[in-house]
Scaffold this active site. Structure first.
Site, mmCIF file in Angstrom:
data_model
loop_
_atom_site.group_PDB
_atom_site.id
_atom_site.type_symbol
_atom_site.label_atom_id
_atom_site.label_comp_id
_atom_site.label_asym_id
_atom_site.label_seq_id
_atom_site.Cartn_x
_atom_site.Cartn_y
_atom_site.Cartn_z
ATOM 1 N N LEU A 15 0.767 -1.299 0.004
ATOM 2 C CA LEU A 15 -0.026 0.183 0.261
ATOM 3 C C LEU A 15 0.922 1.195 -0.046
ATOM 4 C CD1 LEU A 15 -2.912 -0.691 2.643
ATOM 5 C CD2 LEU A 15 -2.988 -0.445 -0.040
ATOM 6 N N THR A 188 -15.701 0.711 2.551
ATOM 7 C CA THR A 188 -15.111 0.989 3.830
ATOM 8 C C THR A 188 -14.740 -0.021 4.830
ATOM 9 O OG1 THR A 188 -17.008 1.868 5.101
ATOM 10 C CG2 THR A 188 -15.778 3.543 3.717
ATOM 11 N N THR A 191 -11.474 -1.648 5.669
ATOM 12 C CA THR A 191 -10.655 -0.842 6.582
ATOM 13 C C THR A 191 -11.168 -0.906 7.922
ATOM 14 O OG1 THR A 191 -10.032 0.720 5.023
ATOM 15 C CG2 THR A 191 -10.376 1.683 7.299
ATOM 16 N N CYS A 381 27.683 -2.033 -11.605
ATOM 17 C CA CYS A 381 27.886 -3.378 -10.880
ATOM 18 C C CYS A 381 28.020 -4.579 -12.018
ATOM 19 C CB CYS A 381 26.714 -3.727 -9.832
ATOM 20 S SG CYS A 381 27.360 -5.006 -8.800
ATOM 21 N N MET A 384 29.043 -2.964 -15.379
ATOM 22 C CA MET A 384 30.364 -2.656 -15.538
ATOM 23 C C MET A 384 31.215 -4.081 -15.800
ATOM 24 S SD MET A 384 33.488 -2.961 -13.571
ATOM 25 C CE MET A 384 34.976 -1.853 -13.383
ATOM 26 N N GLU A 405 32.847 -15.996 -12.641
ATOM 27 C CA GLU A 405 31.479 -16.502 -12.007
ATOM 28 C C GLU A 405 30.770 -17.183 -12.930
ATOM 29 O OE1 GLU A 405 27.375 -14.043 -10.261
ATOM 30 O OE2 GLU A 405 28.931 -13.071 -11.180
ATOM 31 N N HIS A 507 27.490 1.154 -6.616
ATOM 32 C CA HIS A 507 25.819 1.154 -6.757
ATOM 33 C C HIS A 507 25.704 2.674 -6.575
ATOM 34 C CE1 HIS A 507 24.391 -2.694 -7.340
ATOM 35 N NE2 HIS A 507 25.348 -3.118 -6.657
ATOM 36 N N GLU A 509 23.129 4.653 -7.276
ATOM 37 C CA GLU A 509 21.608 4.525 -7.297
ATOM 38 C C GLU A 509 21.345 4.780 -5.861
ATOM 39 O OE1 GLU A 509 21.949 0.305 -7.725
ATOM 40 O OE2 GLU A 509 23.288 1.928 -8.370
#
Length: 550
Positions: A15, A188, A191, A381, A384, A405, A507, A509
């Site tokens: 939400l 409602t 809720t 990361c 690159m 890897e 990173h 960001e």
């Protein structure tokens, strides 16, 4: 004494509790208060570092190396309070701490139980943020009311007013008011049931924030107030925003939420200062330019997996008064269809991070396309590492170049395991994590963008540029634009003879904010904007300026 605000959620997840909590933190800060933010997650993992992006979304990394929930990204983008490992606790961390104490004999032979030992540990993690210099601690509880795993956390926050005084605590409950199109009516009842469950636990909400698709009007909010035992003025509508999530604080101001919180908690504050933020929202709503950026990733179908990437792209767009259209491209699909089809017409290409072999060849193809067609490129990361592999294969002629890897048999492991990682046995919290210093190479595009000689950026990786190949790369034109202070680790590579080809191991960001876009994202979007203007017949006189990050 520090005041405490607890934000809970009901009816459904996702939400926007994190966004709402961060917005509240911003409003209180802009009234002159010092705020600390915290997220409590009810899952048993010690942290989200080992969780799949499809399960959890982005893992947000803090300066101290903590791997945390993505909501902490909202906290850092909206507020200035310090976040550290005390800002995110999971059930796993809480139980691990209690079990370790029991093993050390700290409970003196007593039976260890959920109440009081687990709840006491939760309370201690919350109250630890209430230092003398902090005015308000905002704690968000993950999940929804009624979840079995969340009950110890709810019990703990129920007890806190009894410990520090009811006048120092506020409960804010975020819930959904769905609109049924067939009935043409907002409902409602969900809720009401959510609040009923909360009250059965012993928590009476002081404020209800109701998420809606469209305004529901006083008739419905008054009904909610009556049946949920809340003041009418304490039922706040939070309608879905048309343009941007950064409009949320403005909507809360319009409903008087900040004033209501200050009144109920008896907070002495200055006036709300939002002029600069309103100017930002005006720029967001009224962009002057438009560019299209392709994000070629492995988890594209899960938008939250690259949450901070998308937000940072938007921040750079705000800086340049530009609407950024993000074209999300699945790397495996690009591998099947080819970059000529899937990247046609884009103004920039960004390849983000990730783990594992899947989609790697698609990322490499996208990078080759960006390099050869002189399309602005930004690698982050794994992006690159893929840029290094692409250059090795297609420029250096090392046909089987790869990362160890992905291929342990490659003759040319241009990306290899960090030396410090070779003896690691456990996966959780063992990568190269958190803020690390980086020295920039003078005269590079990266150094120009930052405007400084040394930076600090957050890392999350196990593999690195293989230093044995450094001379071959630099002689062929792939410039090392940044290294660790001792020069041993290559952190940034770029191409000088390209409109914008920059790739970083860290990173960036995680350091971008809506009013203070990261310099590399600003430079990337600037280059994309120049390409778009050139292709559409624009002139360089409209060139936006890249300013150093404060």
């Amino acid at each position: 004494m520090s005041r405490h605000i607890f934000v809970t959620g009901g009816v459904v997840s996702s939400l926007g509790k994190g966004l709402t909590s961060a917005s509240i933190g911003m409003l209180l800060e802009r009234r002159g208060l010092k705020v600390r933010m915290q997220k409590l997650d009810p899952y048993l993992n010690v942290d989200p570092g080992t969780m799949s992006p499809y399960q959890h979304g982005e893992v947000y990394v803090l300066d101290d190396g903590s791997e945390t929930d993505l909501d902490l990204g909202h906290y850092e983008r909206f507020t200035s309070g310090i976040l550290n490992r005390d800002s995110n606790y999971t059930t796993g961390q809480i139980y691990l701490s209690v079990i370790e104490k029991e093993r050390r004999g700290e409970y003196l032979g007593r039976t260890v139980q959920v109440v009081p030992h687990i709840t006491d540990e939760i309370k201690a993690s919350i109250l630890a943020l209430a230092t003398p210099d902090v005015d308000v601690v905002i704690t968000e509880l993950g999940g929804t009311v009624g979840d079995i795993e969340g009950l110890p956390f709810l019990e703990a926050i129920r007890q806190i007013p009894l410990d520090i005084g009811k006048e120092n605590v506020m409960f804010i409950h975020l819930t959904l008011v769905p609109y049924l199109k067939a009935a043409r009516e907002a409902k409602t009842k969900p809720t009401q049931h959510s609040v009923q469950q909360l009250r059965e636990i012993g928590i009476q909400p002081d404020i209800l924030i109701v998420r809606t698709e469209r305004p529901i009007g006083r008739e419905h909010t008054d009904k909610i107030a009556l049946f949920c035992n809340v003041e009418k003025k304490a039922v706040i509508e939070e309608v879905d925003k048309e343009f941007s999530i950064y409009e949320v604080p403005i909507g809360l101001i319009e409903h008087g939420l900040d004033e209501l919180i200050c009144q109920k908690l008896h907070l002495s504050t200055g006036p709300l200062k939002m002029d600069d933020y309103r100017a930002l929202v005006h720029r967001i709503r009224n962009p002057r330019n438009e560019v299209t950026i392709a994000v070629v990733g492995k988890y594209i179908e899960h938008r939250d997996a690259y949450k901070s990437i998308y937000e940072s792209i938007d921040h750079a767009g705000f800086h340049h008064s530009t609407q950024v259209i993000v074209k999300r491209i699945e790397a495996e699909e690009l591998e099947r269809q080819g970059p000529e089809i899937m990247l046609k017409g884009v103004d920039g290409i960004l390849v983000p991070g990730g783990f594992g072999m899947r989609g790697i060849e698609g990322k490499i193809q996208a990078i080759q396309f960006a390099r050869e067609c002189e399309i602005p490129f930004f690698g982050i990361c794994l992006g690159m590492q893929c840029a290094v592999i692409e250059f090795a294969r297609n420029v250096l002629g090392l046909a089987d170049a790869n990362s160890s890897e992905f291929s342990s048999e490659t003759q040319h492991p241009v990306i290899c395991l960090l030396e410090a990682q070779k003896g690691v046995r456990y996966k959780g919290g063992t990568m190269r994590l958190g803020a690390q210093p980086c020295v920039l190479t003078p005269g590079t595009r990266t150094a120009e963008a930052y405007g400084v000689s040394e930076i600090s950026e957050r890392h999350r990786h196990r593999y690195e540029f293989n230093p044995e190949y450094r001379r071959e790369f630099t002689e062929a034109g792939l410039q090392v634009a940044g290294t660790s202070p001792n020069g041993s680790l290559v952190e940034i590579v770029e191409l000088a003879n390209h409109p914008w080809f920059v790739a970083v191991q860290y990173h960036p960001e995680f350091k971008s904010q809506p009013h203070n876009a990261h310099p590399l994202f600003k430079g990337f979007i600037e280059a994309a904007l120049l390409r778009h203007q050139h292709r559409s017949g624009g002139t360089n006189s409209e060139r936006p300026q890249v300013r150093p990050m404060n």
